[in-house]
Design an enzyme around this catalytic site. Structure first.
Site, PDB file in Angstrom:
ATOM      1  N   GLN A  12     -10.258  -7.573  15.633  1.00  0.00           N
ATOM      2  CA  GLN A  12     -11.307  -6.947  14.824  1.00  0.00           C
ATOM      3  C   GLN A  12     -11.353  -7.575  13.433  1.00  0.00           C
ATOM      4  O   GLN A  12     -10.346  -7.595  12.720  1.00  0.00           O
ATOM      5  CB  GLN A  12     -11.080  -5.443  14.684  1.00  0.00           C
ATOM      6  CG  GLN A  12     -12.251  -4.768  13.980  1.00  0.00           C
ATOM      7  CD  GLN A  12     -11.990  -3.324  13.618  1.00  0.00           C
ATOM      8  OE1 GLN A  12     -11.220  -3.038  12.704  1.00  0.00           O
ATOM      9  NE2 GLN A  12     -12.612  -2.405  14.332  1.00  0.00           N
TER      10      GLN A  12
ATOM     11  N   TYR B 285     -17.331   0.243   5.583  1.00  0.00           N
ATOM     12  CA  TYR B 285     -16.949  -1.069   5.058  1.00  0.00           C
ATOM     13  C   TYR B 285     -18.193  -1.937   4.848  1.00  0.00           C
ATOM     14  O   TYR B 285     -19.324  -1.488   5.023  1.00  0.00           O
ATOM     15  CB  TYR B 285     -15.905  -1.699   5.973  1.00  0.00           C
ATOM     16  CG  TYR B 285     -14.655  -0.851   6.051  1.00  0.00           C
ATOM     17  CD1 TYR B 285     -13.847  -0.680   4.925  1.00  0.00           C
ATOM     18  CD2 TYR B 285     -14.314  -0.166   7.208  1.00  0.00           C
ATOM     19  CE1 TYR B 285     -12.728   0.137   4.960  1.00  0.00           C
ATOM     20  CE2 TYR B 285     -13.185   0.661   7.249  1.00  0.00           C
ATOM     21  CZ  TYR B 285     -12.407   0.803   6.122  1.00  0.00           C
ATOM     22  OH  TYR B 285     -11.299   1.623   6.147  1.00  0.00           O
TER      23      TYR B 285
ATOM     24  N   ARG C 155     -18.484  -3.278  16.187  1.00  0.00           N
ATOM     25  CA  ARG C 155     -18.162  -1.856  16.060  1.00  0.00           C
ATOM     26  C   ARG C 155     -19.145  -1.189  15.109  1.00  0.00           C
ATOM     27  O   ARG C 155     -19.393  -1.696  14.005  1.00  0.00           O
ATOM     28  CB  ARG C 155     -16.735  -1.651  15.540  1.00  0.00           C
ATOM     29  CG  ARG C 155     -16.253  -0.209  15.729  1.00  0.00           C
ATOM     30  CD  ARG C 155     -14.839   0.009  15.226  1.00  0.00           C
ATOM     31  NE  ARG C 155     -14.173   1.038  16.008  1.00  0.00           N
ATOM     32  CZ  ARG C 155     -13.113   1.733  15.596  1.00  0.00           C
ATOM     33  NH1 ARG C 155     -12.600   1.508  14.399  1.00  0.00           N
ATOM     34  NH2 ARG C 155     -12.561   2.643  16.363  1.00  0.00           N
TER      35      ARG C 155
ATOM     36  N   THR D 245      -5.080   0.419  11.666  1.00  0.00           N
ATOM     37  CA  THR D 245      -4.514  -0.221  10.476  1.00  0.00           C
ATOM     38  C   THR D 245      -3.100   0.298  10.234  1.00  0.00           C
ATOM     39  O   THR D 245      -2.879   1.504  10.156  1.00  0.00           O
ATOM     40  CB  THR D 245      -5.399   0.060   9.252  1.00  0.00           C
ATOM     41  OG1 THR D 245      -6.687  -0.503   9.493  1.00  0.00           O
ATOM     42  CG2 THR D 245      -4.797  -0.537   7.991  1.00  0.00           C
TER      43      THR D 245
END
Length: 395
Positions: free
Chosen positions: A107, A189, A237, A32
């Site tokens: 992703q 997340y 992932r 990121t």
């Protein structure tokens, strides 16, 4: 910083991953970087960044996490892929990577309870998660200050995520030219929030048992397959021992191995039926011995992208050990790839690595982003100018 010559290891042998044939087993991990526009459109800075890291043909690049939609949580200046403008911008990046002879995986990111409550409030969107549980006191205060208190997703909203939002994002990613689409289900997340009991205290079919807590992930994948998405274009992932963002897995009421062994078994069962994912990316702790993910390779028989354990290390002994352990492992690098656009070439030839500067990772300018160079190349830059150099939307 110098490294051992790795040229003779499996790291530089070809490997079929999904529909693409890699020429090496070095992958760029999702990092990121907050270089997109406020409207979440990729910029010319990102085009340069990925093109530079595609310099060794046949390399797999996994992009920075990219938002599935606005409603699943937001941070500033992060790219999305829910609308046509974002698709057009990403297409310029994938075309450039392909022209360099490399491959690229997108992703997909959904934040859930860790999204920015103030930014969501500005856009008239709620802060949501599997359950109305903040991950720490600071996150609760931020939500209260923004007047955007967390609430649990309704079952109807979960169905919309599975059957509308993810299919839209995945189809857009394929339209944008991505070779693989990686579903981010790690690092605290949204999708991992469903998997872990500490963040999921639902009593409906998406909470409680292991089967229920992993249901959303498997339903997303199953629905994508039903919609005609080739399993070879999908990846996932996972982070079984994650302690980031309030998920203290080692203190969970259910041991993480139990939850993830079930999930892996279900993914392997689908693979046995002809729907093997391109790869599973596993996030490991730094190699302290606490986070042993050997059970991943015992259950999952497909390709595995091992990551995080090598992100800061200057000792590449574990790289050799892990890539030689079987003929299906890819080694992912994040921080080293940020500071070394030609990382593959440096590892192959034992060239010295440029150190990374963590302080520049999440700024919005070009400084510390495209100001790293290939080995023995010097870039004459105006530091102050680069610190004010902000990207322009690609579409």
């Amino acid at each position: 910083m110098t490294i051992t010559n790795l040229k003779s290891s499996n790291l530089f042998k070809p490997l079929q991953v999904g529909n693409v044939l890699l020429k090496n087993r070095v992958a760029h991990l999702p990092t990121t970087r907050a270089r997109s526009t406020p409207e979440h459109v990729p910029t010319d800075l990102q085009l340069t960044y990925y093109t530079d890291r595609a310099v060794s043909p046949g390399t797999l690049l996994v992009t920075e996490a990219t938002f599935v939609s606005e409603g699943l949580g937001l941070y500033a200046n992060i790219p999305g892929i829910w609308n046509e403008k974002q698709v057009q911008a990403w297409k310029k990046i994938t075309d450039s990577v392909h022209e360099a002879g490399s491959f690229i995986s997108n992703q997909l990111w959904s934040l859930g309870r860790v999204g920015d409550p103030a930014l969501l409030k500005e856009r008239g969107l709620p802060l949501v998660g599997p359950s109305a549980i903040y991950y720490n006191e600071r996150s609760q205060k931020a939500a209260e200050d923004a007047g955007n208190h967390i609430r649990a997703l309704t079952e109807e909203e979960i169905h919309d995520i599975i059957y509308n939002q993810f299919p839209n994002a995945v189809k857009n990613a394929i339209k944008a030219g991505f070779d693989i689409v990686e579903i981010h289900s790690a690092n605290g997340y949204l999708l991992e929030q469903f998997i872990q009991p500490s963040s999921n205290q639902r009593t409906d079919k998406y909470g409680g048992s292991i089967e229920n807590r992993t249901r959303i992930v498997l339903e997303i994948i199953d629905n994508l397959l039903k919609e005609g998405i080739d399993a070879k274009k999908l990846a996932i992932r996972l982070s079984p021992f994650n302690t980031f963002q309030g998920l203290l897995s080692e203190k969970e009421s259910v041991h993480p191995i139990a939850s993830y062994a079930y999930l892996l078994s279900e993914l392997q069962r689908r693979a046995n039926d002809g729907n093997e994912l391109a790869y599973i990316s596993v996030v490991e702790n730094e190699p302290t011995g606490k986070a042993n993910v050997d059970f991943f390779t015992q259950i999952w028989q497909g390709k595995i992208l091992r990551s995080f354990a090598y992100s800061s290390s200057t000792d590449f002994t574990n790289v050799v050990k892990d890539v030689e352990a079987n003929d299906r492992t890819i080694i992912g690098f994040g921080k080293h790839f940020i500071a070394n656009p030609d990382l593959v070439d440096r590892l192959q030839n034992g060239y010295e690595l440029t150190p990374f500067d963590v302080s520049t990772f999440y700024s919005s300018s070009n400084y510390g982003y495209n100001t790293y160079t290939s080995y023995n190349h010097k870039l004459d830059i105006d530091v102050e100018a680069e610190k004010t150099h902000i990207g322009k939307a690609l579409a």
